[in-house]
Design an enzyme around this catalytic site. Structure first.
Site, PDB file in Angstrom:
ATOM      1  N   GLU A  77      67.016 -10.706  35.639  1.00 18.51           N
ATOM      2  CA  GLU A  77      66.932  -9.397  34.963  1.00 18.51           C
ATOM      3  C   GLU A  77      66.414  -8.268  35.858  1.00 18.51           C
ATOM      4  O   GLU A  77      65.569  -7.477  35.452  1.00 18.51           O
ATOM      5  CB  GLU A  77      66.072  -9.522  33.696  1.00 18.51           C
ATOM      6  CG  GLU A  77      66.601 -10.582  32.744  1.00 18.51           C
ATOM      7  CD  GLU A  77      65.695 -10.840  31.535  1.00 18.51           C
ATOM      8  OE1 GLU A  77      64.654 -10.175  31.417  1.00 18.51           O
ATOM      9  OE2 GLU A  77      66.043 -11.711  30.718  1.00 18.51           O
ATOM     10  N   GLU A 107      72.303 -18.315  28.514  1.00 18.78           N
ATOM     11  CA  GLU A 107      71.347 -18.238  27.394  1.00 18.78           C
ATOM     12  C   GLU A 107      72.064 -17.858  26.099  1.00 18.78           C
ATOM     13  O   GLU A 107      71.577 -17.029  25.323  1.00 18.78           O
ATOM     14  CB  GLU A 107      70.249 -17.200  27.694  1.00 18.78           C
ATOM     15  CG  GLU A 107      69.489 -17.455  28.983  1.00 18.78           C
ATOM     16  CD  GLU A 107      68.342 -16.488  29.241  1.00 18.78           C
ATOM     17  OE1 GLU A 107      67.953 -15.735  28.321  1.00 18.78           O
ATOM     18  OE2 GLU A 107      67.834 -16.473  30.376  1.00 18.78           O
TER      19      GLU A 107
HETATM   20  O1  G3I Z   1      52.703 -21.062  23.974  1.00 19.28           O
HETATM   21  C1  G3I Z   1      52.019 -19.926  23.416  1.00 19.28           C
HETATM   22  C2  G3I Z   1      51.007 -20.379  22.437  1.00 19.28           C
HETATM   23  O2  G3I Z   1      50.027 -21.128  23.099  1.00 19.28           O
HETATM   24  C3  G3I Z   1      50.395 -19.150  21.763  1.00 19.28           C
HETATM   25  O3  G3I Z   1      49.487 -19.529  20.798  1.00 19.28           O
HETATM   26  C4  G3I Z   1      51.495 -18.297  21.128  1.00 19.28           C
HETATM   27  C5  G3I Z   1      50.930 -17.022  20.487  1.00 19.28           C
HETATM   28  O4  G3I Z   1      51.681 -15.906  20.797  1.00 19.28           O
HETATM   29  O5  G3I Z   1      52.391 -17.929  22.137  1.00 19.28           O
HETATM   30  C6  G3I Z   1      53.031 -19.027  22.736  1.00 19.28           C
HETATM   31  O6  G3I Z   1      53.855 -18.528  23.717  1.00 19.28           O
HETATM   32  C7  G3I Z   1      55.080 -17.925  23.354  1.00 19.28           C
HETATM   33  C8  G3I Z   1      56.154 -18.608  24.173  1.00 19.28           C
HETATM   34  O7  G3I Z   1      57.372 -17.943  24.038  1.00 19.28           O
HETATM   35  C9  G3I Z   1      56.335 -20.074  23.818  1.00 19.28           C
HETATM   36  O8  G3I Z   1      56.717 -20.200  22.498  1.00 19.28           O
HETATM   37  C10 G3I Z   1      54.993 -16.431  23.684  1.00 19.28           C
HETATM   38  O9  G3I Z   1      54.122 -15.773  22.804  1.00 19.28           O
HETATM   39  C11 G3I Z   1      56.361 -15.795  23.648  1.00 19.28           C
HETATM   40  O10 G3I Z   1      56.271 -14.470  24.168  1.00 19.28           O
HETATM   41  C12 G3I Z   1      57.328 -16.594  24.490  1.00 19.28           C
HETATM   42  O11 G3I Z   1      58.585 -16.020  24.355  1.00 19.28           O
HETATM   43  C13 G3I Z   1      59.567 -16.431  25.275  1.00 19.28           C
HETATM   44  C14 G3I Z   1      60.138 -15.197  25.968  1.00 19.28           C
HETATM   45  O12 G3I Z   1      61.228 -15.576  26.790  1.00 19.28           O
HETATM   46  C15 G3I Z   1      59.065 -14.511  26.794  1.00 19.28           C
HETATM   47  O13 G3I Z   1      59.545 -13.431  27.424  1.00 19.28           O
HETATM   48  C16 G3I Z   1      60.670 -17.119  24.475  1.00 19.28           C
HETATM   49  O14 G3I Z   1      60.167 -18.373  23.978  1.00 19.28           O
HETATM   50  C17 G3I Z   1      61.890 -17.381  25.344  1.00 19.28           C
HETATM   51  O15 G3I Z   1      62.970 -17.808  24.540  1.00 19.28           O
HETATM   52  C18 G3I Z   1      62.304 -16.076  26.026  1.00 19.28           C
HETATM   53  O16 G3I Z   1      63.400 -16.373  26.859  1.00 19.28           O
HETATM   54  C19 G3I Z   1      63.940 -15.262  27.580  1.00 19.28           C
HETATM   55  C20 G3I Z   1      64.422 -15.794  28.922  1.00 19.28           C
HETATM   56  O17 G3I Z   1      63.360 -16.439  29.588  1.00 19.28           O
HETATM   57  C21 G3I Z   1      65.004 -14.676  29.772  1.00 19.28           C
HETATM   58  N1  G3I Z   1      66.044 -13.955  29.060  1.00 19.28           N
HETATM   59  C22 G3I Z   1      65.688 -13.469  27.730  1.00 19.28           C
HETATM   60  C23 G3I Z   1      65.155 -14.601  26.868  1.00 19.28           C
HETATM   61  C24 G3I Z   1      64.814 -14.111  25.464  1.00 19.28           C
HETATM   62  O18 G3I Z   1      63.738 -13.197  25.478  1.00 19.28           O
END
Ligand code: G3I
Length: 403
Positions: free
Chosen positions: A194, A301
């Site tokens: 990105e 994705e």
């Molecule tokens: O694991 C923590 C947990 O310990 C905590 O209590 C909780 C509270 O917020 O957060 C958990 O982490 C989350 C994590 O996903 C795992 O579930 C984060 O908040 C959350 O921000 C994170 O989001 C991920 C996101 O990327 C971050 O930017 C998504 O799962 C994931 O699907 C998403 O994937 C991205 C690709 O990497 C790049 N392209 C876009 C795509 C969608 O955004």
């Protein structure tokens, strides 16, 4: 053994012994095996069976679905810098989640993809901080304004900065350590994620601390370091919104410039976070123009948002996700989703000499980052939706690659 672990393992064993399946008559990996790999993002619950975002029974079913349907996996989060290298230095790595991910893929004969080495998001602040003095806060997101809770950080790092040389050294150490650890096991890497600016403006690259501190050659350097670490790995440039002509034009500019400098970029990763308005024609056009660049295309994705509020945006930032999944689903959501997926896969199949791999961003709706938009082929209980049948039907209409 931890009682939760024991219960999960027991539930998994019982379900598998009973021959649990999703109820799908066929599997994606089998039906598409002569066209392209079909994969899914997996989370830590799936690869370890020991984290309980889902009940033990649900988790066992999620795992069974992944094994039944897919022959490729990508880590949804566990190889991102924030998770694998949260602290500075050789002792600052945490390979627990990443090792479990890679071992899960290898033990199930899956093609394993690494995501991602250099990204503006989910990178800890120490990476960008000047060594003296240390940063005042521990924020984690380098770009989004205070909305990414990942790792407990808020906002973009704004303390004293590393020098260009210092940041390049950290990037090199990180890439060499991570890529070498999984050399020969992780077959393909999202090296830079990105980096292109959204919209039709004149900026080619997104503003990020990588760009500000190193300059635009941070991209070439990342590919060079990854290639040094594993000369056999397929190195991808990965981005979202490439269905949009303006962003695609910028992709072409970037890729041509990298090619002109002999940078080892081996594939285009097109994320394809789209919505049910997506048509065959739009996807066909996007793939036609990307294929001209002469590189294989990996759909990295894929998901198709069915939420009413998500039919205009093409963004992939987690901070905009709530807004993109509000307002319930579009009318006739299952039917529209099936139609959209049919058109999208018709385009993938038409371009099957270029499209070598298609990864869904989650195995079922319950595990999707866009769960409210019900964007996948399987519902939260892993039952196939009409979109699954539509995708299978498209495969059966199309001869295998090269025939
Ligand atoms: O694991 C923590 C947990 O310990 C905590 O209590 C909780 C509270 O917020 O957060 C958990 O982490 C989350 C994590 O996903 C795992 O579930 C984060 O908040 C959350 O921000 C994170 O989001 C991920 C996101 O990327 C971050 O930017 C998504 O799962 C994931 O699907 C998403 O994937 C991205 C690709 O990497 C790049 N392209 C876009 C795509 C969608 O955004």
């Amino acid at each position: 053994m931890n009682p939760f672990v024991r219960i999960t393992l027991l539930a998994a064993t019982l379900l598998l012994a009973a021959g649990v399946s999703t109820g799908a008559a066929e599997s994606l990996k089998e039906v598409f095996k002569d066209r392209f790999l079909v994969g899914t993002a997996v989370n830590r619950s799936m690869v370890t069976g020991t984290r309980f975002r889902r009940s033990p029974e649900q988790n066992a079913k999620d795992i069974a679905l992944v094994k039944e349907q897919f022959n490729q996996i990508s880590p949804e989060n566990d190889l991102k810098w924030q998770l694998i290298h949260p602290r500075e230095g050789a002792e600052g790595y945490d390979f627990v989640g990443a090792d479990a991910f890679v071992n899960f893929g290898l033990s199930n004969n899956m093609y394993v993809v690494g995501h991602t080495l250099v990204w503006h998001s989910q990178t800890p602040n120490w990476v960008f901080a000047g060594t003296n003095p240390p940063p005042a806060n521990i924020a984690s997101n380098t770009n989004a304004p205070g909305t990414n809770r990942f790792g407990g950080g808020f906002g973009r790092y704004n303390g004293p900065r590393a020098s260009r040389d210092e940041l390049l050294q950290r990037m090199r150490d990180h890439i060499h350590t991570v890529v070498r650890r999984y050399k020969g096991k992780v077959k393909s890497w999202d090296v830079v994620n990105e980096a292109i600016a959204d919209g039709a403006g004149t900026n080619l690259l997104r503003n990020s601390l990588w760009l500000e501190i190193i300059g635009p050659d941070f991209i070439a350097k990342a590919f060079q370091y990854a290639h040094e670490a594993d000369p056999d790995a397929i190195l991808r440039y990965n981005d979202y919104g490439l269905e949009n002509p303006a962003k695609r034009k910028k992709l072409a500019t970037l890729i041509k410039s990298l090619q002109a400098q002999n940078v080892p970029v081996h594939a285009i990763g097109s994320q394809a976070h789209v919505n049910v308005s997506m048509t065959f024609e739009t996807m066909d056009q996007a793939l036609t123009e990307m294929a001209v660049l002469g590189l294989p295309i990996h759909i990295t994705e894929l998901d198709v948002n069915s939420a009413a509020s998500g039919q205009r945006g093409v963004g992939a930032d987690i901070s905009a996700n709530a807004a993109a999944t509000q307002g319930g689903l579009v009318s006739d959501a299952d039917k529209k989703l099936a139609e959209a997926y049919a058109g999208i896969f018709r385009a993938f199949l038409k371009h099957r000499t270029a499209v070598q791999l298609v990864t869904f961003w989650g195995a079922n709706d319950a595990n999707s980052w866009r769960a409210n938009g019900k964007p996948l082929l399987f519902d939260g209980d892993s039952k196939p939706k009409p979109a699954f049948d539509a995708v299978i039907a498209e495969a059966k209409k199309t001869p295998a690659r090269g025939l």
